[in-house]
Design an enzyme around this catalytic site. Sequence first.
Site, mmCIF file in Angstrom:
data_model
loop_
_atom_site.group_PDB
_atom_site.id
_atom_site.type_symbol
_atom_site.label_atom_id
_atom_site.label_comp_id
_atom_site.label_asym_id
_atom_site.label_seq_id
_atom_site.Cartn_x
_atom_site.Cartn_y
_atom_site.Cartn_z
ATOM 1 N N ARG A 294 0.896 -0.878 0.297
ATOM 2 C CA ARG A 294 0.249 0.176 0.094
ATOM 3 C C ARG A 294 0.826 1.155 -0.269
ATOM 4 N NH1 ARG A 294 -0.651 4.476 3.079
ATOM 5 N NH2 ARG A 294 -0.293 3.786 4.645
ATOM 6 N N ASP A 295 1.795 1.798 1.069
ATOM 7 C CA ASP A 295 2.161 2.737 1.139
ATOM 8 C C ASP A 295 3.501 2.986 0.680
ATOM 9 O OD1 ASP A 295 2.604 5.093 2.265
ATOM 10 O OD2 ASP A 295 4.331 4.472 3.863
ATOM 11 N N HIS B 271 6.425 5.065 12.712
ATOM 12 C CA HIS B 271 7.120 4.874 11.209
ATOM 13 C C HIS B 271 7.359 5.693 10.886
ATOM 14 C CE1 HIS B 271 4.370 4.069 7.052
ATOM 15 N NE2 HIS B 271 4.772 4.762 6.904
ATOM 16 N N HIS C 297 10.381 7.242 8.018
ATOM 17 C CA HIS C 297 10.939 7.368 6.711
ATOM 18 C C HIS C 297 12.646 8.276 7.002
ATOM 19 C CE1 HIS C 297 7.213 7.561 3.954
ATOM 20 N NE2 HIS C 297 7.308 7.627 5.324
ATOM 21 N N CYS D 28 5.520 9.671 0.193
ATOM 22 C CA CYS D 28 4.553 10.280 0.368
ATOM 23 C C CYS D 28 3.763 11.037 -0.429
ATOM 24 C CB CYS D 28 3.961 11.122 2.123
ATOM 25 S SG CYS D 28 2.610 12.100 2.101
ATOM 26 N N ASN E 261 10.506 4.503 2.594
ATOM 27 C CA ASN E 261 9.658 4.228 4.646
ATOM 28 C C ASN E 261 10.865 3.043 5.075
ATOM 29 O OD1 ASN E 261 6.671 4.176 5.069
ATOM 30 N ND2 ASN E 261 6.875 3.513 2.722
#
Length: 301
Positions: free
Chosen positions: A17-18, A209, A211, A242, A251
């Site tokens: 997903r991300d 989460h 980065h 993002c 990520n």
Amino acid sequence: MPDALPDRVTIYEVGPRDGLQNESALVPTPTKAEFVRRLLAAGLPVVEATSFVHPRWVPQLADAAELLGELGEAGRDLPVLVPNERGLDRALELGCRHVAIFGSATETFAQRNLNRSLDEQFAMFEPTVARAREHGLDVRAYVSMCFGDPWEGDVAIDQVVDVGRRLVDLGASQLSLGDTIGVGTAGHVRRLLTAFNEAGLPDDVLAVHFHDTYGQALTNAHAALEHGVTTFDASAGGLGGCPYAESATGNLATEDLVWLLQGLGVETGVDLAALVETSRWMAGVLGRPSPSRVVQALSPA
């Protein structure tokens, strides 16, 4: 402080997903399904499959329903992102059991990402979370811009805690704290987690989460681990960024996190070799090398 570390942690894999949502070239649905299957086979306990966001905003994830159809019964146990009640309707129709909402810790990002003010976002989330819980679904809440915002700069810790506390009060069972543009440092991580604890949210409700914009993602993960957090978001091969924050890099790579945890004697249940092979395969699909240092180190020259 090795004696203070948890014995085991949960890696919450966000690659499908991300990780893929920023890719301009559309990845075929069967390839995405194979990606998810490989990640599950590598031992990742949680794999976030897709998002029911409007296709206009994230074209890469327009095939969410088709992907879950490809995955069959197993797909129903995979978390999916739902931006609002319309997204929840689609998730319920497909029998999904776990959903996530995506909030903002700052006014500007709330306006840009959600088309809502910082306060208005909760009015949007409230019926979504309530209905999800009524149907027996588990709800996770993401909070973006927890450490810094590209338009507003530094973000006050008490503002982040207030947003997170309100999302949990709505009914979220887990809160994922996002360093969306990768500006966090270990000291900032410890201060933010401590503030959440003092606000009544224990470590087992929190996830992180990170980065890697400034190369601090692993350091920040280690700080969170020492603090007592046991759920870590990561993306296979370091995929992702993002779409609403141009300065955000990928990520934290799942392989890099697993390598760190293995070295500390912390169990993950992940087969690192299988995971590396999966990320090498996906890098081939995307036509570029994986940014993960561990994938690079363990790949043939």
